[in-house]
Design an enzyme around this catalytic site. Structure first.
Site, PDB file in Angstrom:
ATOM      1  N   LEU A  15       0.837  -1.216   0.000  1.00 53.31           N
ATOM      2  CA  LEU A  15       0.000   0.000   0.000  1.00 53.31           C
ATOM      3  C   LEU A  15       0.866   1.258   0.000  1.00 53.31           C
ATOM      4  CD1 LEU A  15      -2.980  -0.927   2.366  1.00 53.31           C
ATOM      5  CD2 LEU A  15      -2.598  -1.448  -0.046  1.00 53.31           C
ATOM      6  N   HIS A 113      -9.120  -7.007  11.177  1.00 51.62           N
ATOM      7  CA  HIS A 113      -8.818  -8.021  12.193  1.00 51.62           C
ATOM      8  C   HIS A 113      -8.889  -7.477  13.625  1.00 51.62           C
ATOM      9  CE1 HIS A 113      -8.245 -10.865   9.061  1.00 51.62           C
ATOM     10  NE2 HIS A 113      -7.464  -9.990   8.433  1.00 51.62           N
ATOM     11  N   TYR A 136      -2.110 -10.140  15.768  1.00 53.35           N
ATOM     12  CA  TYR A 136      -2.078  -8.998  14.854  1.00 53.35           C
ATOM     13  C   TYR A 136      -3.288  -8.084  15.080  1.00 53.35           C
ATOM     14  CZ  TYR A 136      -2.803  -6.747  10.259  1.00 53.35           C
ATOM     15  OH  TYR A 136      -3.049  -5.856   9.247  1.00 53.35           O
ATOM     16  N   LYS A 140      -3.778  -4.017  16.285  1.00 55.28           N
ATOM     17  CA  LYS A 140      -4.523  -2.969  15.568  1.00 55.28           C
ATOM     18  C   LYS A 140      -5.550  -2.317  16.502  1.00 55.28           C
ATOM     19  CE  LYS A 140      -2.418  -3.250  11.636  1.00 55.28           C
ATOM     20  NZ  LYS A 140      -1.585  -2.133  11.154  1.00 55.28           N
ATOM     21  N   SER A 165      -9.622  -5.834   2.650  1.00 54.40           N
ATOM     22  CA  SER A 165      -8.600  -6.529   1.856  1.00 54.40           C
ATOM     23  C   SER A 165      -8.253  -5.623   0.695  1.00 54.40           C
ATOM     24  CB  SER A 165      -9.143  -7.857   1.323  1.00 54.40           C
ATOM     25  OG  SER A 165      -9.713  -8.619   2.372  1.00 54.40           O
TER      26      SER A 165
HETATM   27  P1  NAI Z   1       3.177  -4.595   3.778  1.00 53.88           P
HETATM   28  O1  NAI Z   1       3.614  -5.715   4.656  1.00 53.88           O
HETATM   29  O2  NAI Z   1       3.327  -4.753   2.306  1.00 53.88           O
HETATM   30  O3  NAI Z   1       3.919  -3.249   4.224  1.00 53.88           O
HETATM   31  C1  NAI Z   1       4.261  -2.971   5.555  1.00 53.88           C
HETATM   32  C2  NAI Z   1       5.616  -2.311   5.554  1.00 53.88           C
HETATM   33  O4  NAI Z   1       5.988  -2.023   6.900  1.00 53.88           O
HETATM   34  C3  NAI Z   1       6.719  -3.182   4.950  1.00 53.88           C
HETATM   35  O5  NAI Z   1       7.329  -2.545   3.846  1.00 53.88           O
HETATM   36  C4  NAI Z   1       7.682  -3.393   6.099  1.00 53.88           C
HETATM   37  O6  NAI Z   1       9.060  -3.416   5.708  1.00 53.88           O
HETATM   38  C5  NAI Z   1       7.389  -2.204   6.990  1.00 53.88           C
HETATM   39  N1  NAI Z   1       7.789  -2.472   8.373  1.00 53.88           N
HETATM   40  C6  NAI Z   1       7.583  -3.614   9.094  1.00 53.88           C
HETATM   41  N2  NAI Z   1       8.184  -3.513  10.294  1.00 53.88           N
HETATM   42  C7  NAI Z   1       8.780  -2.300  10.333  1.00 53.88           C
HETATM   43  C8  NAI Z   1       9.565  -1.621  11.310  1.00 53.88           C
HETATM   44  N3  NAI Z   1       9.876  -2.192  12.478  1.00 53.88           N
HETATM   45  N4  NAI Z   1      10.011  -0.394  11.010  1.00 53.88           N
HETATM   46  C9  NAI Z   1       9.727   0.199   9.820  1.00 53.88           C
HETATM   47  N5  NAI Z   1       8.989  -0.389   8.858  1.00 53.88           N
HETATM   48  C10 NAI Z   1       8.527  -1.627   9.112  1.00 53.88           C
HETATM   49  O7  NAI Z   1       1.660  -4.296   4.157  1.00 53.88           O
HETATM   50  P2  NAI Z   1       0.543  -3.527   3.301  1.00 53.88           P
HETATM   51  O8  NAI Z   1      -0.350  -4.533   2.672  1.00 53.88           O
HETATM   52  O9  NAI Z   1       1.175  -2.489   2.473  1.00 53.88           O
HETATM   53  O10 NAI Z   1      -0.295  -2.840   4.468  1.00 53.88           O
HETATM   54  C11 NAI Z   1       0.021  -1.558   4.948  1.00 53.88           C
HETATM   55  C12 NAI Z   1      -0.644  -1.372   6.310  1.00 53.88           C
HETATM   56  O11 NAI Z   1      -2.038  -1.540   6.186  1.00 53.88           O
HETATM   57  C13 NAI Z   1      -0.174  -2.369   7.365  1.00 53.88           C
HETATM   58  O12 NAI Z   1      -0.083  -1.715   8.614  1.00 53.88           O
HETATM   59  C14 NAI Z   1      -1.280  -3.396   7.403  1.00 53.88           C
HETATM   60  O13 NAI Z   1      -1.384  -3.999   8.688  1.00 53.88           O
HETATM   61  C15 NAI Z   1      -2.495  -2.528   7.088  1.00 53.88           C
HETATM   62  N6  NAI Z   1      -3.563  -3.292   6.447  1.00 53.88           N
HETATM   63  C16 NAI Z   1      -3.406  -3.752   5.171  1.00 53.88           C
HETATM   64  C17 NAI Z   1      -4.425  -4.466   4.563  1.00 53.88           C
HETATM   65  C18 NAI Z   1      -4.323  -4.934   3.153  1.00 53.88           C
HETATM   66  O14 NAI Z   1      -5.278  -5.568   2.679  1.00 53.88           O
HETATM   67  N7  NAI Z   1      -3.229  -4.663   2.425  1.00 53.88           N
HETATM   68  C19 NAI Z   1      -5.660  -4.802   5.290  1.00 53.88           C
HETATM   69  C20 NAI Z   1      -5.712  -4.259   6.635  1.00 53.88           C
HETATM   70  C21 NAI Z   1      -4.697  -3.526   7.170  1.00 53.88           C
HETATM   71  C1  15L Z   2      -4.997  -7.590   6.747  1.00 56.99           C
HETATM   72  O1  15L Z   2      -5.034  -6.905   7.782  1.00 56.99           O
HETATM   73  C2  15L Z   2      -3.713  -7.961   6.110  1.00 56.99           C
HETATM   74  O2  15L Z   2      -2.751  -6.934   6.224  1.00 56.99           O
HETATM   75  C3  15L Z   2      -3.865  -8.331   4.645  1.00 56.99           C
HETATM   76  O3  15L Z   2      -2.697  -9.002   4.243  1.00 56.99           O
HETATM   77  C4  15L Z   2      -5.099  -9.186   4.368  1.00 56.99           C
HETATM   78  O4  15L Z   2      -4.905 -10.444   4.885  1.00 56.99           O
HETATM   79  C5  15L Z   2      -6.342  -8.521   4.963  1.00 56.99           C
HETATM   80  O5  15L Z   2      -6.161  -8.130   6.312  1.00 56.99           O
HETATM   81  C6  15L Z   2      -7.608  -9.396   4.891  1.00 56.99           C
HETATM   82  O6  15L Z   2      -8.264  -9.575   5.901  1.00 56.99           O
HETATM   83  O7  15L Z   2      -7.934  -9.870   3.791  1.00 56.99           O
END
Ligand code: NAI
Ligand code: 15L
Length: 267
Positions: A15, A113, A136, A140, A165
């Site tokens: 994202l 979640h 996790y 959140k 998602s």
């Molecule tokens: P992602 O895993 O691709 O990106 C998360 C980033 O955080 C990674 O690039 C990682 O290197 C960085 N990170 C992890 N630990 C770190 C630390 N200690 N210090 C600095 N950076 C760190 O996840 P995505 O899909 O881009 O999601 C972004 C956010 O949105 C996350 O917080 C995720 O929990 C939340 N989210 C995403 C969903 C989705 O469907 N993609 C759904 C619900 C929530």
């Molecule tokens: C999340 O919070 C995760 O970051 C993502 O990888 C998906 O699993 C999403 O929820 C989901 O519920 O589909």
């Protein structure tokens, strides 16, 4: 305050990379941070690697920032050690640094979640209390409540996005309900960066016919999603988890791993 300098944490993630492209050129400065490698800075950008668990690095990172979109962290289920470091300590460091820097807004990437053990039907809304389905999800829910503390006690504007998602397209029947397109996600961030609020919880979900959520709170603030996962319904109907528990609750596949209770006991 006019928002001119925006920080994206988790900028190397899925994202983060989408949002980076969207925000480029829209603000005087977009600062990008992650522990993973990032593309070099373009005009109007700064790239600053930092670990969320490093409080001093967070203080330096937030300097001069008006608004932060906090996407960084452990984004799936993990061990307590992983979750504690990136999502609990990381979130505390982020909010505390924002307070000290005089940052006006924190947009927090929460997750479905945090409320994953609510039943799918009848629909819930932004008033649904936390009911995490995983370690996790607990992190959140913690981030949301931490944001409430910083909003009330220190006057930050905090926008918690319970993202469903968010991906190119949905991959199973559950995601016909939880999917958010990238363009609707970017639009929701635009709302969080411009609307007037103190503390809000909204859902990061597209205009899905089968959405699990009444997202009228986001709509009230200006969110007008344009995509609908229903166009994939014929392809995805029937692609389900074999676990009953996954199919009953919002969190889907995050519900069953480690589960050792009884479904009828879930409160
Ligand atoms: P992602 O895993 O691709 O990106 C998360 C980033 O955080 C990674 O690039 C990682 O290197 C960085 N990170 C992890 N630990 C770190 C630390 N200690 N210090 C600095 N950076 C760190 O996840 P995505 O899909 O881009 O999601 C972004 C956010 O949105 C996350 O917080 C995720 O929990 C939340 N989210 C995403 C969903 C989705 O469907 N993609 C759904 C619900 C929530
Ligand atoms: C999340 O919070 C995760 O970051 C993502 O990888 C998906 O699993 C999403 O929820 C989901 O519920 O589909």
């Amino acid at each position: 305050m006019t928002i001119e300098r925006v920080l994206i944490t988790g900028a190397a993630g899925a994202l983060g990379r989408v949002l980076r492209r969207h925000l480029r050129g829209r603000y005087a400065l977009v600062r990008l941070s992650d522990i993973a490698p990032m593309e070099p800075a373009a005009a109007g950008e700064e790239v600053i690697p930092a670990d969320l668990a490093d409080a001093e690095a967070m203080m330096r990172l937030l300097k001069g920032i008006d608004a932060v979109v906090h996407l960084g962290g452990h984004s799936v289920e993990g061990t307590w050690e992983q979750i504690l470091r990136a999502n609990i300590v990381g979130c505390i460091n982020l909010f505390e640094a924002a307070r000290k820097a005089g940052t006006e807004r924190v947009l927090f990437a929460s997750s479905n979640h945090a409320v994953g053990f609510h039943r799918r039907w009848p629909r819930t809304d932004h008033t649904a209390p936390p009911k995490p389905d995983s370690r996790y999800g607990v992190s959140k829910a913690f981030g949301e409540i931490l944001g409430l503390y910083y909003a009330n006690k220190h006057g930050l504007r905090v926008f918690c996005m319970r993202i469903g998602s968010c991906r190119e397209q949905p991959v199973d029947e559950r995601q016909l309900s939880t999917w958010q397109s990238y363009r609707d996600f970017c639009h929701l961030v635009d709302v969080g960066l411009s609307a007037w609020y103190r503390y809000e919880i909204v859902y990061g979900v597209s205009a899905n016919t089968r959405s699990f959520w009444d997202n009228s709170n986001a709509e009230r603030l200006g969110y007008r999603p344009i995509d609908n996962a229903e166009i994939w319904a014929a392809q995805l109907e029937g692609i389900k988890s074999p676990n009953l528990i996954d199919e009953l609750f919002i969190g889907g596949p995050f519900c069953s791993p480690d589960f050792s209770g009884r479904i009828e006991d879930i409160v």
